[in-house]
Design a protein around this motif. Structure first.
Motif, PDB file in Angstrom:
ATOM      1  N   VAL A   1       0.851  -1.177   0.000  1.00  0.00           N
ATOM      2  CA  VAL A   1       0.000   0.000   0.000  1.00  0.00           C
ATOM      3  C   VAL A   1       0.892   1.233   0.000  1.00  0.00           C
ATOM      4  CG1 VAL A   1      -1.705   1.287   1.347  1.00  0.00           C
ATOM      5  CG2 VAL A   1      -1.834  -1.206   1.220  1.00  0.00           C
ATOM      6  N   LYS A   2       0.548   2.226  -0.783  1.00  0.00           N
ATOM      7  CA  LYS A   2       1.303   3.478  -0.800  1.00  0.00           C
ATOM      8  C   LYS A   2       0.723   4.378   0.283  1.00  0.00           C
ATOM      9  CE  LYS A   2       3.884   6.879  -2.049  1.00  0.00           C
ATOM     10  NZ  LYS A   2       4.487   7.339  -0.837  1.00  0.00           N
ATOM     11  N   TYR A   3       1.526   4.599   1.312  1.00  0.00           N
ATOM     12  CA  TYR A   3       1.126   5.495   2.391  1.00  0.00           C
ATOM     13  C   TYR A   3       1.617   6.901   2.082  1.00  0.00           C
ATOM     14  CZ  TYR A   3       0.123   1.269   5.014  1.00  0.00           C
ATOM     15  OH  TYR A   3      -0.386   0.073   5.427  1.00  0.00           O
ATOM     16  N   ASP A   4       0.953   7.876   2.635  1.00  0.00           N
ATOM     17  CA  ASP A   4       1.326   9.268   2.435  1.00  0.00           C
ATOM     18  C   ASP A   4       2.217   9.701   3.589  1.00  0.00           C
ATOM     19  OD1 ASP A   4       1.385  11.639   1.103  1.00  0.00           O
ATOM     20  OD2 ASP A   4      -0.645  12.265   1.637  1.00  0.00           O
ATOM     21  N   GLY A   5       3.514   9.356   3.491  1.00  0.00           N
ATOM     22  CA  GLY A   5       4.432   9.653   4.577  1.00  0.00           C
ATOM     23  C   GLY A   5       5.862   9.683   4.083  1.00  0.00           C
ATOM     24  N   TYR A   6       6.789   9.387   4.993  1.00  0.00           N
ATOM     25  CA  TYR A   6       8.216   9.346   4.674  1.00  0.00           C
ATOM     26  C   TYR A   6       8.702   7.912   4.710  1.00  0.00           C
ATOM     27  CZ  TYR A   6       8.803  14.389   5.299  1.00  0.00           C
ATOM     28  OH  TYR A   6       8.729  15.748   5.179  1.00  0.00           O
ATOM     29  N   ARG A   7       9.422   7.514   3.670  1.00  0.00           N
ATOM     30  CA  ARG A   7      10.057   6.203   3.653  1.00  0.00           C
ATOM     31  C   ARG A   7      11.266   6.271   4.570  1.00  0.00           C
ATOM     32  NH1 ARG A   7       9.722   2.270  -0.604  1.00  0.00           N
ATOM     33  NH2 ARG A   7      10.699   0.383   0.179  1.00  0.00           N
ATOM     34  N   ILE A   8      11.317   5.408   5.567  1.00  0.00           N
ATOM     35  CA  ILE A   8      12.397   5.414   6.549  1.00  0.00           C
ATOM     36  C   ILE A   8      12.957   4.002   6.667  1.00  0.00           C
ATOM     37  CG2 ILE A   8      13.006   5.774   8.984  1.00  0.00           C
ATOM     38  CD1 ILE A   8      12.389   8.358   7.552  1.00  0.00           C
ATOM     39  N   GLN A   9      14.266   3.906   6.635  1.00  0.00           N
ATOM     40  CA  GLN A   9      14.947   2.635   6.832  1.00  0.00           C
ATOM     41  C   GLN A   9      15.640   2.695   8.192  1.00  0.00           C
ATOM     42  OE1 GLN A   9      18.501   1.034   4.477  1.00  0.00           O
ATOM     43  NE2 GLN A   9      16.707   0.528   3.233  1.00  0.00           N
ATOM     44  N   LEU A  10      15.195   1.851   9.110  1.00  0.00           N
ATOM     45  CA  LEU A  10      15.757   1.824  10.457  1.00  0.00           C
ATOM     46  C   LEU A  10      16.901   0.827  10.528  1.00  0.00           C
ATOM     47  CD1 LEU A  10      12.459   1.897  12.493  1.00  0.00           C
ATOM     48  CD2 LEU A  10      14.153   3.714  12.337  1.00  0.00           C
ATOM     49  N   HIS A  11      18.039   1.296  11.036  1.00  0.00           N
ATOM     50  CA  HIS A  11      19.204   0.445  11.246  1.00  0.00           C
ATOM     51  C   HIS A  11      19.370   0.290  12.749  1.00  0.00           C
ATOM     52  CE1 HIS A  11      21.239   0.745   7.121  1.00  0.00           C
ATOM     53  NE2 HIS A  11      20.004   1.167   6.993  1.00  0.00           N
ATOM     54  N   ILE A  12      19.281  -0.943  13.204  1.00  0.00           N
ATOM     55  CA  ILE A  12      19.343  -1.254  14.631  1.00  0.00           C
ATOM     56  C   ILE A  12      20.615  -2.043  14.890  1.00  0.00           C
ATOM     57  CG2 ILE A  12      18.201  -2.497  16.500  1.00  0.00           C
ATOM     58  CD1 ILE A  12      15.555  -2.046  14.825  1.00  0.00           C
ATOM     59  N   ASN A  13      21.413  -1.555  15.809  1.00  0.00           N
ATOM     60  CA  ASN A  13      22.630  -2.241  16.224  1.00  0.00           C
ATOM     61  C   ASN A  13      22.630  -2.221  17.750  1.00  0.00           C
ATOM     62  OD1 ASN A  13      25.136  -3.298  16.683  1.00  0.00           O
ATOM     63  ND2 ASN A  13      26.256  -1.782  15.489  1.00  0.00           N
ATOM     64  N   HIS A  14      21.972  -3.205  18.326  1.00  0.00           N
ATOM     65  CA  HIS A  14      21.754  -3.255  19.772  1.00  0.00           C
ATOM     66  C   HIS A  14      21.033  -1.973  20.196  1.00  0.00           C
ATOM     67  CE1 HIS A  14      23.988  -6.985  20.077  1.00  0.00           C
ATOM     68  NE2 HIS A  14      24.870  -6.450  19.247  1.00  0.00           N
ATOM     69  N   ASP A  15      21.648  -1.126  21.017  1.00  0.00           N
ATOM     70  CA  ASP A  15      20.994   0.108  21.461  1.00  0.00           C
ATOM     71  C   ASP A  15      21.262   1.299  20.540  1.00  0.00           C
ATOM     72  OD1 ASP A  15      19.776  -1.065  23.656  1.00  0.00           O
ATOM     73  OD2 ASP A  15      21.479  -0.665  24.973  1.00  0.00           O
ATOM     74  N   ASP A  16      22.134   1.127  19.554  1.00  0.00           N
ATOM     75  CA  ASP A  16      22.416   2.194  18.603  1.00  0.00           C
ATOM     76  C   ASP A  16      21.385   2.117  17.481  1.00  0.00           C
ATOM     77  OD1 ASP A  16      23.757   4.298  17.295  1.00  0.00           O
ATOM     78  OD2 ASP A  16      24.937   2.865  16.110  1.00  0.00           O
ATOM     79  N   ARG A  17      20.662   3.190  17.281  1.00  0.00           N
ATOM     80  CA  ARG A  17      19.603   3.225  16.264  1.00  0.00           C
ATOM     81  C   ARG A  17      19.853   4.362  15.291  1.00  0.00           C
ATOM     82  NH1 ARG A  17      15.467  -0.293  18.550  1.00  0.00           N
ATOM     83  NH2 ARG A  17      16.747  -1.489  19.987  1.00  0.00           N
TER      84      ARG A  17
END
Length: 160
Positions: free
Chosen positions: A44-60
């Protein structure tokens, strides 16, 4: 809706050298390409921002499409994931207003520094616990995420 190939990400030849640092671009999608047949899925195309989250333990880190790390603006979403190791999650950041995503409301909230109404729709898991999942089909990647022990998210600000 936008098309998403159920195929694996093509190799860039840089995967081993880069570990999982930096923004991972999805493969280009040609809506006229019928080669995958029933293997095609749609998002579905949402009306927002495409965000890629990179998680490295507690570092986000929260990367925009242009590669800027905006974790300070999206810290509530970045902190909502219950992934103890390494992961890369691709999705769309939205504000829901009157039962619909609303880009104008999202911009207003972000302009005020307000994160209370932010919602993240996670639709792809690219990396998990040292494994580059991009070589798998998207459906297989979703299955890998669902097979995790315990919930992937700490609260209801993230939907998958």
């Amino acid at each position: 809706m936008s098309c998403v190939s159920g195929k694996a990400y093509p190799s860039t030849g840089q995967e081993a050298a880069s570990s999982h640092a930096g923004l991972h671009q999805p493969p280009a999608c040609d809506p006229e390409d019928k080669s995958a047949g029933a293997q095609w899925i749609h998002e579905v195309k949402y009306d927002g921002y495409r965000i890629q989250l990179h998680i490295n333990h507690d570092d986000r880190k929260a990367f925009t499409r242009s590669g800027h790390n905006r974790v300070n603006r999206f810290s509530v979403i970045a902190g909502a994931f219950n992934i103890p190791g390494h992961a890369i999650v691709d999705g769309e950041l939205v504000v829901i207003h009157e039962e619909r995503t609303n880009f104008s409301e999202l911009q207003v909230d972000l302009g005020r520094g307000d994160q209370d109404r932010l919602v993240y729709f996670a639709f792809d898991l690219l990396w998990l616990d040292g494994k580059d999942l991009r070589k798998m089909t998207q459906l297989a990647r979703c299955t890998a995420g669902a097979a995790q022990k315990g919930p992937l998210f700490r609260d209801k600000t993230v939907h998958c």
